[in-house]
Enzyme design. Structure first.
Site, PDB file in Angstrom:
ATOM      1  N   TYR A  92      92.745  31.478  34.818  1.00 38.63           N
ATOM      2  CA  TYR A  92      91.875  30.304  34.618  1.00 38.63           C
ATOM      3  C   TYR A  92      90.973  30.096  35.830  1.00 38.63           C
ATOM      4  CZ  TYR A  92      90.514  25.373  34.487  1.00 38.63           C
ATOM      5  OH  TYR A  92      89.793  24.207  34.540  1.00 38.63           O
ATOM      6  N   GLU A 120      90.609  24.293  40.984  1.00 38.55           N
ATOM      7  CA  GLU A 120      91.437  25.503  40.884  1.00 38.55           C
ATOM      8  C   GLU A 120      90.723  26.721  41.480  1.00 38.55           C
ATOM      9  OE1 GLU A 120      94.709  26.385  39.452  1.00 38.55           O
ATOM     10  OE2 GLU A 120      94.846  24.315  40.105  1.00 38.55           O
ATOM     11  N   SER A 133      85.987  23.676  38.750  1.00 44.34           N
ATOM     12  CA  SER A 133      87.323  23.113  39.008  1.00 44.34           C
ATOM     13  C   SER A 133      87.805  23.362  40.427  1.00 44.34           C
ATOM     14  CB  SER A 133      88.303  23.764  38.028  1.00 44.34           C
ATOM     15  OG  SER A 133      89.627  23.516  38.412  1.00 44.34           O
TER      16      SER A 133
END
Ligand code: NDP
Ligand code: GDR
Length: 337
Positions: A153, A132, A130
Protein backbone atom coordinates in the site's frame (compact mmCIF):
# COMPACT_ATOMS: atom_id res chain seq x y z
CA UNK A 1 -22.17 26.52 -9.56
CA UNK A 2 -18.85 24.70 -9.14
CA UNK A 3 -18.75 21.05 -10.09
CA UNK A 4 -16.67 18.43 -8.27
CA UNK A 5 -16.03 14.74 -8.96
CA UNK A 6 -15.20 12.55 -5.96
CA UNK A 7 -13.63 9.18 -6.71
CA UNK A 8 -14.10 7.14 -3.52
CA UNK A 9 -17.27 8.98 -2.47
CA UNK A 10 -18.64 5.90 -0.67
CA UNK A 11 -15.62 5.79 1.70
CA UNK A 12 -15.10 7.55 5.01
CA UNK A 13 -13.42 10.65 3.56
CA UNK A 14 -15.59 10.79 0.44
CA UNK A 15 -18.76 10.99 2.49
CA UNK A 16 -17.54 13.91 4.62
CA UNK A 17 -16.10 15.67 1.59
CA UNK A 18 -19.41 15.32 -0.27
CA UNK A 19 -21.19 16.91 2.71
CA UNK A 20 -18.71 19.77 2.81
CA UNK A 21 -18.94 20.50 -0.92
CA UNK A 22 -22.74 20.32 -0.95
CA UNK A 23 -22.77 22.79 1.97
CA UNK A 24 -20.55 25.08 -0.10
CA UNK A 25 -23.05 25.00 -2.96
CA UNK A 26 -21.20 22.62 -5.31
CA UNK A 27 -22.77 20.15 -7.68
CA UNK A 28 -21.14 16.91 -6.50
CA UNK A 29 -20.57 13.88 -8.71
CA UNK A 30 -19.39 10.61 -7.25
CA UNK A 31 -17.89 7.50 -8.80
CA UNK A 32 -19.37 4.31 -7.34
CA UNK A 33 -18.52 0.69 -7.99
CA UNK A 34 -21.07 -1.81 -9.12
CA UNK A 35 -21.55 -4.34 -6.31
CA UNK A 36 -24.07 -7.09 -5.65
CA UNK A 37 -25.04 -5.39 -2.39
CA UNK A 38 -25.61 -1.71 -1.60
CA UNK A 39 -22.35 0.11 -0.88
CA UNK A 40 -23.65 3.65 -0.37
CA UNK A 41 -24.53 3.54 3.34
CA UNK A 42 -22.23 6.48 4.19
CA UNK A 43 -23.87 8.80 1.66
CA UNK A 44 -27.49 7.62 1.67
CA UNK A 45 -28.48 10.58 3.86
CA UNK A 46 -27.22 12.96 1.13
CA UNK A 47 -28.90 11.29 -1.79
CA UNK A 48 -31.93 12.79 -3.49
CA UNK A 49 -33.71 10.97 -6.29
CA UNK A 50 -33.24 12.46 -9.77
CA UNK A 51 -37.03 12.47 -10.20
CA UNK A 52 -37.55 14.72 -7.14
CA UNK A 53 -36.38 18.19 -8.13
CA UNK A 54 -32.78 18.95 -9.10
CA UNK A 55 -30.40 16.98 -6.92
CA UNK A 56 -26.86 18.30 -6.50
CA UNK A 57 -25.40 14.86 -5.69
CA UNK A 58 -25.16 12.59 -8.72
CA UNK A 59 -23.61 9.13 -8.79
CA UNK A 60 -21.99 7.35 -11.73
CA UNK A 61 -20.74 3.80 -12.11
CA UNK A 62 -17.05 3.35 -12.76
CA UNK A 63 -13.85 1.85 -11.40
CA UNK A 64 -10.23 2.88 -11.03
CA UNK A 65 -9.27 -0.21 -13.04
CA UNK A 66 -11.25 1.08 -16.04
CA UNK A 67 -9.31 3.85 -17.79
CA UNK A 68 -11.71 4.36 -20.68
CA UNK A 69 -14.60 4.86 -18.27
CA UNK A 70 -12.59 7.50 -16.40
CA UNK A 71 -11.97 9.27 -19.71
CA UNK A 72 -15.64 9.15 -20.76
CA UNK A 73 -16.91 10.34 -17.38
CA UNK A 74 -14.41 13.17 -16.94
CA UNK A 75 -14.93 14.27 -20.55
CA UNK A 76 -18.69 14.41 -19.97
CA UNK A 77 -18.56 16.19 -16.60
CA UNK A 78 -15.67 18.64 -17.13
CA UNK A 79 -15.38 19.05 -13.34
CA UNK A 80 -13.77 22.10 -11.77
CA UNK A 81 -12.26 19.85 -9.10
CA UNK A 82 -11.46 16.12 -9.00
CA UNK A 83 -10.66 14.40 -5.70
CA UNK A 84 -9.05 10.96 -6.05
CA UNK A 85 -9.86 9.30 -2.72
CA UNK A 86 -10.39 5.86 -4.25
CA UNK A 87 -8.02 3.11 -3.14
CA UNK A 88 -7.60 -0.35 -1.70
CA UNK A 89 -6.81 1.51 1.52
CA UNK A 90 -6.07 -1.25 4.04
CA UNK A 91 -2.37 -1.69 4.80
CA UNK A 92 -2.64 -5.24 6.20
CA UNK A 93 -4.78 -6.37 3.24
CA UNK A 94 -2.21 -4.94 0.82
CA UNK A 95 0.19 -7.73 1.86
CA UNK A 96 -2.44 -10.30 0.81
CA UNK A 97 -3.29 -8.46 -2.43
CA UNK A 98 -0.12 -6.62 -3.50
CA UNK A 99 -0.84 -6.71 -7.23
CA UNK A 100 -4.44 -5.52 -6.91
CA UNK A 101 -3.34 -2.78 -4.49
CA UNK A 102 -0.69 -1.66 -6.99
CA UNK A 103 -3.27 -1.59 -9.77
CA UNK A 104 -5.94 0.43 -7.92
CA UNK A 105 -4.01 2.47 -5.34
CA UNK A 106 -1.09 3.05 -7.71
CA UNK A 107 -1.88 2.78 -11.43
CA UNK A 108 -5.48 3.91 -10.82
CA UNK A 109 -4.11 7.37 -10.10
CA UNK A 110 -2.29 7.41 -13.42
CA UNK A 111 -5.52 6.47 -15.18
CA UNK A 112 -7.25 9.48 -13.62
CA UNK A 113 -4.32 11.80 -14.38
CA UNK A 114 -4.24 10.66 -17.99
CA UNK A 115 -7.98 11.30 -18.31
CA UNK A 116 -7.53 14.79 -16.86
CA UNK A 117 -4.61 15.53 -19.18
CA UNK A 118 -6.45 14.32 -22.28
CA UNK A 119 -9.99 15.57 -21.81
CA UNK A 120 -10.21 18.09 -18.94
CA UNK A 121 -6.81 19.70 -18.28
CA UNK A 122 -8.38 22.70 -16.55
CA UNK A 123 -9.69 20.47 -13.72
CA UNK A 124 -7.92 20.85 -10.40
CA UNK A 125 -6.80 17.44 -9.10
CA UNK A 126 -6.36 16.26 -5.50
CA UNK A 127 -4.49 13.02 -4.75
CA UNK A 128 -5.03 11.25 -1.42
CA UNK A 129 -1.42 10.66 -0.46
CA UNK A 130 -0.57 9.12 2.88
CA UNK A 131 1.76 9.26 5.86
CA UNK A 132 2.34 5.55 5.12
CA UNK A 133 4.76 6.79 2.43
CA UNK A 134 7.17 7.82 5.24
CA UNK A 135 7.05 4.30 6.65
CA UNK A 136 10.36 3.62 8.37
CA UNK A 137 11.64 7.21 8.35
CA UNK A 138 11.47 8.41 11.97
CA UNK A 139 9.17 11.26 13.09
CA UNK A 140 8.46 14.11 12.96
CA UNK A 141 7.57 13.88 9.25
CA UNK A 142 6.82 16.80 6.95
CA UNK A 143 6.80 17.60 3.20
CA UNK A 144 10.63 17.30 3.05
CA UNK A 145 10.91 13.93 4.79
CA UNK A 146 12.23 11.08 2.59
CA UNK A 147 9.84 8.24 1.82
CA UNK A 148 10.51 4.68 3.00
CA UNK A 149 7.28 2.72 2.48
CA UNK A 150 6.82 -0.50 4.45
CA UNK A 151 3.92 -2.13 2.62
CA UNK A 152 2.56 -2.69 -0.90
CA UNK A 153 0.00 0.00 0.00
CA UNK A 154 2.71 2.48 0.98
CA UNK A 155 4.71 1.72 -2.17
CA UNK A 156 1.60 2.23 -4.35
CA UNK A 157 0.94 5.58 -2.67
CA UNK A 158 4.55 6.67 -3.30
CA UNK A 159 4.08 5.89 -6.99
CA UNK A 160 0.84 7.90 -7.08
CA UNK A 161 2.52 10.78 -5.26
CA UNK A 162 5.28 11.01 -7.87
CA UNK A 163 2.89 10.63 -10.81
CA UNK A 164 0.81 13.51 -9.44
CA UNK A 165 3.90 15.65 -9.05
CA UNK A 166 5.13 14.66 -12.50
CA UNK A 167 1.86 15.59 -14.21
CA UNK A 168 2.01 18.95 -12.46
CA UNK A 169 5.56 19.58 -13.71
CA UNK A 170 5.29 17.95 -17.15
CA UNK A 171 1.87 19.17 -18.25
CA UNK A 172 1.16 22.13 -15.98
CA UNK A 173 -1.87 20.48 -14.36
CA UNK A 174 -3.12 21.92 -11.07
CA UNK A 175 -2.41 18.63 -9.30
CA UNK A 176 -1.65 18.37 -5.57
CA UNK A 177 -0.84 15.73 -2.99
CA UNK A 178 -2.44 15.95 0.42
CA UNK A 179 -0.16 13.85 2.65
CA UNK A 180 -2.64 12.99 5.33
CA UNK A 181 -1.86 11.30 8.62
CA UNK A 182 -4.44 8.90 10.07
CA UNK A 183 -7.86 10.46 10.45
CA UNK A 184 -10.83 8.76 11.96
CA UNK A 185 -14.52 9.27 12.71
CA UNK A 186 -17.69 7.35 13.50
CA UNK A 187 -17.75 6.50 9.75
CA UNK A 188 -14.27 4.92 9.80
CA UNK A 189 -14.15 1.45 8.22
CA UNK A 190 -14.76 -1.23 10.86
CA UNK A 191 -11.44 -3.03 10.23
CA UNK A 192 -9.15 -0.09 11.05
CA UNK A 193 -7.85 -0.27 14.59
CA UNK A 194 -9.60 2.79 16.09
CA UNK A 195 -13.07 1.81 14.91
CA UNK A 196 -12.44 -1.83 15.72
CA UNK A 197 -11.69 -0.73 19.29
CA UNK A 198 -14.62 1.67 19.68
CA UNK A 199 -17.15 -0.79 18.22
CA UNK A 200 -15.86 -3.59 20.43
CA UNK A 201 -15.94 -1.32 23.50
CA UNK A 202 -19.59 -0.48 22.80
CA UNK A 203 -20.48 -4.15 22.45
CA UNK A 204 -18.52 -5.13 25.58
CA UNK A 205 -20.27 -2.39 27.54
CA UNK A 206 -23.62 -3.76 26.35
CA UNK A 207 -22.64 -7.30 27.41
CA UNK A 208 -22.63 -8.54 23.79
CA UNK A 209 -18.91 -9.31 23.42
CA UNK A 210 -16.28 -10.57 25.86
CA UNK A 211 -12.97 -10.40 23.97
CA UNK A 212 -11.21 -8.08 21.52
CA UNK A 213 -8.31 -9.53 19.53
CA UNK A 214 -5.62 -7.11 18.34
CA UNK A 215 -2.08 -7.19 16.95
CA UNK A 216 0.75 -4.75 17.73
CA UNK A 217 -0.26 -2.38 20.52
CA UNK A 218 3.00 -0.38 20.49
CA UNK A 219 2.70 1.39 17.13
CA UNK A 220 2.56 5.18 17.39
CA UNK A 221 0.05 7.09 15.28
CA UNK A 222 -1.10 10.68 14.88
CA UNK A 223 -4.90 10.35 14.79
CA UNK A 224 -7.04 13.35 13.80
CA UNK A 225 -10.73 13.92 13.10
CA UNK A 226 -11.87 13.41 9.49
CA UNK A 227 -14.31 16.34 9.03
CA UNK A 228 -11.39 18.71 9.70
CA UNK A 229 -9.15 16.89 7.18
CA UNK A 230 -11.61 17.11 4.27
CA UNK A 231 -11.72 20.87 4.84
CA UNK A 232 -7.92 20.82 4.39
CA UNK A 233 -8.27 18.90 1.10
CA UNK A 234 -10.66 21.53 -0.21
CA UNK A 235 -8.36 24.38 0.84
CA UNK A 236 -5.47 22.83 -1.10
CA UNK A 237 -7.51 23.11 -4.30
CA UNK A 238 -8.52 26.73 -3.57
CA UNK A 239 -4.90 27.88 -3.14
CA UNK A 240 -3.34 30.00 -5.89
CA UNK A 241 -0.42 27.56 -6.37
CA UNK A 242 -0.55 23.76 -6.66
CA UNK A 243 1.57 22.44 -3.78
CA UNK A 244 1.80 19.35 -1.57
CA UNK A 245 0.84 19.57 2.11
CA UNK A 246 0.96 17.42 5.22
CA UNK A 247 -2.17 17.39 7.39
CA UNK A 248 -1.69 16.03 10.92
CA UNK A 249 -2.33 16.88 14.56
CA UNK A 250 1.37 16.71 15.59
CA UNK A 251 0.42 14.60 18.63
CA UNK A 252 1.41 10.99 19.22
CA UNK A 253 -0.51 8.10 20.74
CA UNK A 254 -0.01 4.34 20.81
CA UNK A 255 -2.74 1.75 20.29
CA UNK A 256 -2.57 1.22 24.10
CA UNK A 257 -3.27 4.94 24.59
CA UNK A 258 -6.26 4.72 22.25
CA UNK A 259 -7.53 1.74 24.25
CA UNK A 260 -7.10 3.78 27.47
CA UNK A 261 -9.00 6.80 26.10
CA UNK A 262 -11.85 4.61 24.80
CA UNK A 263 -12.38 2.22 27.68
CA UNK A 264 -11.87 4.84 30.43
CA UNK A 265 -14.60 6.91 28.82
CA UNK A 266 -17.12 4.10 29.26
CA UNK A 267 -15.85 3.13 32.71
CA UNK A 268 -14.09 -0.14 31.82
CA UNK A 269 -10.52 -1.43 31.87
CA UNK A 270 -9.36 -2.71 28.47
CA UNK A 271 -6.81 -5.08 30.04
CA UNK A 272 -9.77 -7.25 31.10
CA UNK A 273 -10.87 -7.80 27.49
CA UNK A 274 -8.00 -7.44 24.99
CA UNK A 275 -6.07 -10.49 23.76
CA UNK A 276 -3.31 -10.83 21.18
CA UNK A 277 -3.83 -12.43 17.75
CA UNK A 278 -0.80 -12.68 15.47
CA UNK A 279 -2.92 -12.51 12.30
CA UNK A 280 -3.28 -8.77 12.84
CA UNK A 281 0.51 -8.27 12.67
CA UNK A 282 2.04 -6.99 9.43
CA UNK A 283 5.16 -8.54 7.83
CA UNK A 284 6.75 -5.09 8.10
CA UNK A 285 5.31 -2.52 10.50
CA UNK A 286 5.33 1.26 10.49
CA UNK A 287 6.44 1.99 14.05
CA UNK A 288 5.86 5.71 14.44
CA UNK A 289 4.10 8.46 12.48
CA UNK A 290 3.85 11.97 13.93
CA UNK A 291 3.22 14.75 11.45
CA UNK A 292 4.37 18.33 11.25
CA UNK A 293 1.60 20.31 9.51
CA UNK A 294 3.14 23.75 9.96
CA UNK A 295 3.22 24.45 6.19
CA UNK A 296 -0.55 23.88 5.95
CA UNK A 297 -1.08 26.13 8.96
CA UNK A 298 1.03 28.93 7.43
CA UNK A 299 -0.28 28.74 3.87
CA UNK A 300 -3.80 27.34 4.18
CA UNK A 301 -4.71 28.51 7.68
CA UNK A 302 -5.45 24.86 8.51
CA UNK A 303 -4.84 23.44 11.98
CA UNK A 304 -6.22 20.26 13.57
CA UNK A 305 -8.60 21.07 16.41
CA UNK A 306 -9.58 17.64 17.72
CA UNK A 307 -6.85 15.56 19.34
CA UNK A 308 -6.85 11.79 19.83
CA UNK A 309 -8.37 11.62 23.37
CA UNK A 310 -11.43 13.59 22.23
CA UNK A 311 -11.59 11.66 18.97
CA UNK A 312 -11.79 8.37 20.91
CA UNK A 313 -14.69 9.80 22.95
CA UNK A 314 -16.57 10.96 19.83
CA UNK A 315 -16.16 7.54 18.23
CA UNK A 316 -17.10 5.38 21.21
CA UNK A 317 -20.11 7.55 22.02
CA UNK A 318 -21.30 7.19 18.40
CA UNK A 319 -20.89 3.42 18.56
CA UNK A 320 -22.74 3.15 21.87
CA UNK A 321 -25.53 5.23 20.33
CA UNK A 322 -25.59 3.21 17.07
CA UNK A 323 -25.78 -0.03 19.02
CA UNK A 324 -28.74 1.22 21.05
CA UNK A 325 -30.61 2.01 17.80
CA UNK A 326 -29.62 -0.86 15.57
CA UNK A 327 -29.35 -3.64 18.15
CA UNK A 328 -28.71 -7.13 16.88
CA UNK A 329 -28.69 -6.03 13.23
CA UNK A 330 -25.62 -3.91 13.96
CA UNK A 331 -23.80 -6.58 15.90
CA UNK A 332 -24.40 -9.30 13.32
CA UNK A 333 -21.57 -7.99 11.12
CA UNK A 334 -19.14 -10.77 10.17
CA UNK A 335 -16.54 -11.86 12.71
CA UNK A 336 -13.62 -11.97 10.26
CA UNK A 337 -13.25 -8.16 10.32
P1 NDP B 1 -11.97 4.02 2.50
O1 NDP B 1 -11.37 2.68 2.41
O2 NDP B 1 -13.03 4.29 3.55
O3 NDP B 1 -12.63 4.42 1.08
C1 NDP B 1 -12.01 4.04 -0.12
C2 NDP B 1 -12.90 4.41 -1.27
O4 NDP B 1 -12.29 3.95 -2.48
C3 NDP B 1 -14.29 3.76 -1.23
O5 NDP B 1 -15.25 4.65 -1.75
C4 NDP B 1 -14.13 2.58 -2.17
O6 NDP B 1 -15.34 2.13 -2.75
C5 NDP B 1 -13.25 3.22 -3.23
N1 NDP B 1 -12.59 2.22 -4.08
C6 NDP B 1 -11.93 1.11 -3.70
N2 NDP B 1 -11.50 0.43 -4.78
C7 NDP B 1 -11.93 1.12 -5.87
C8 NDP B 1 -11.85 0.88 -7.25
N3 NDP B 1 -11.25 -0.20 -7.75
N4 NDP B 1 -12.40 1.80 -8.08
C9 NDP B 1 -13.03 2.89 -7.59
N5 NDP B 1 -13.17 3.14 -6.27
C10 NDP B 1 -12.62 2.26 -5.42
O7 NDP B 1 -10.78 5.07 2.68
P2 NDP B 1 -10.76 6.49 3.41
O8 NDP B 1 -11.98 7.22 3.10
O9 NDP B 1 -10.34 6.30 4.82
O10 NDP B 1 -9.51 7.17 2.69
C11 NDP B 1 -9.68 7.90 1.48
C12 NDP B 1 -8.37 7.93 0.71
O11 NDP B 1 -7.37 8.56 1.51
C13 NDP B 1 -7.80 6.56 0.35
O12 NDP B 1 -7.13 6.70 -0.89
C14 NDP B 1 -6.79 6.28 1.45
O13 NDP B 1 -5.80 5.40 0.99
C15 NDP B 1 -6.26 7.67 1.69
N6 NDP B 1 -5.78 7.95 3.02
C16 NDP B 1 -6.57 7.71 4.10
C17 NDP B 1 -6.16 8.08 5.35
C18 NDP B 1 -7.00 7.83 6.56
O14 NDP B 1 -6.47 7.91 7.68
N7 NDP B 1 -8.28 7.58 6.41
C19 NDP B 1 -4.84 8.73 5.57
C20 NDP B 1 -4.11 8.98 4.34
C21 NDP B 1 -4.57 8.60 3.13
P3 NDP B 1 -16.26 0.99 -2.04
O15 NDP B 1 -17.05 1.72 -0.98
O16 NDP B 1 -17.08 0.48 -3.16
O17 NDP B 1 -15.33 -0.03 -1.44
P1 GDR C 1 -2.92 2.20 9.25
O1 GDR C 1 -4.29 1.97 10.06
O2 GDR C 1 -2.24 0.95 8.93
O3 GDR C 1 -2.15 3.24 10.02
O4 GDR C 1 -3.47 2.80 7.88
P2 GDR C 1 -4.81 0.74 10.93
O5 GDR C 1 -5.87 1.30 11.81
O6 GDR C 1 -5.12 -0.43 10.09
O7 GDR C 1 -3.51 0.35 11.81
C1 GDR C 1 -2.92 1.25 12.73
C2 GDR C 1 -1.96 0.51 13.63
O8 GDR C 1 -2.70 -0.37 14.49
C3 GDR C 1 -2.03 -1.62 14.55
N1 GDR C 1 -2.98 -2.68 14.92
C4 GDR C 1 -4.05 -3.06 14.21
N2 GDR C 1 -4.55 -2.60 13.03
C5 GDR C 1 -5.69 -3.18 12.57
N3 GDR C 1 -6.23 -2.73 11.43
N4 GDR C 1 -6.31 -4.21 13.22
C6 GDR C 1 -5.83 -4.71 14.41
O9 GDR C 1 -6.40 -5.63 14.98
C7 GDR C 1 -4.66 -4.11 14.93
N5 GDR C 1 -3.91 -4.32 16.06
C8 GDR C 1 -2.91 -3.44 16.03
C9 GDR C 1 -1.44 -1.77 13.16
O10 GDR C 1 -0.41 -2.75 13.17
C10 GDR C 1 -0.95 -0.36 12.88
O11 GDR C 1 0.31 -0.17 13.44
C11 GDR C 1 -4.47 3.79 7.85
C12 GDR C 1 -5.27 3.63 6.54
O12 GDR C 1 -6.39 4.50 6.58
C13 GDR C 1 -4.42 3.99 5.34
O13 GDR C 1 -5.23 4.01 4.17
C14 GDR C 1 -3.84 5.39 5.55
O14 GDR C 1 -3.02 5.76 4.48
C15 GDR C 1 -3.04 5.42 6.84
O15 GDR C 1 -3.91 5.09 7.93
C16 GDR C 1 -2.45 6.79 7.14
Amino acid sequence: MKKALIIGITGQDGSYLAELLLDKGYEVHGLIRRASTFNTSRINHLYQDRHDGSPRLLLHYGDLSDGSRLVSLIAELQPDEIYNLGAQSHVRVSFDEPEYTGDITGVGTTRVLEAVRLVSPQSRFYQASSSEMFGATPPPQNEETPFYPRSPYGAAKVYSYWMTKNYREAYGLFAVNGILFNHESPRRGETFVTRKITRAAAKIKAGLQSKLYLGNLDAVRDWGYTPEYVEGMWRMLQHDKPMDYVLATGHAATIRDFLDYTFEHIGLSWQDYVDFDSRYLRPTEVDALIGDASLAERELGWKAQTLTPDLAKIMVEADVEALSHEGSHWIDKPKFL
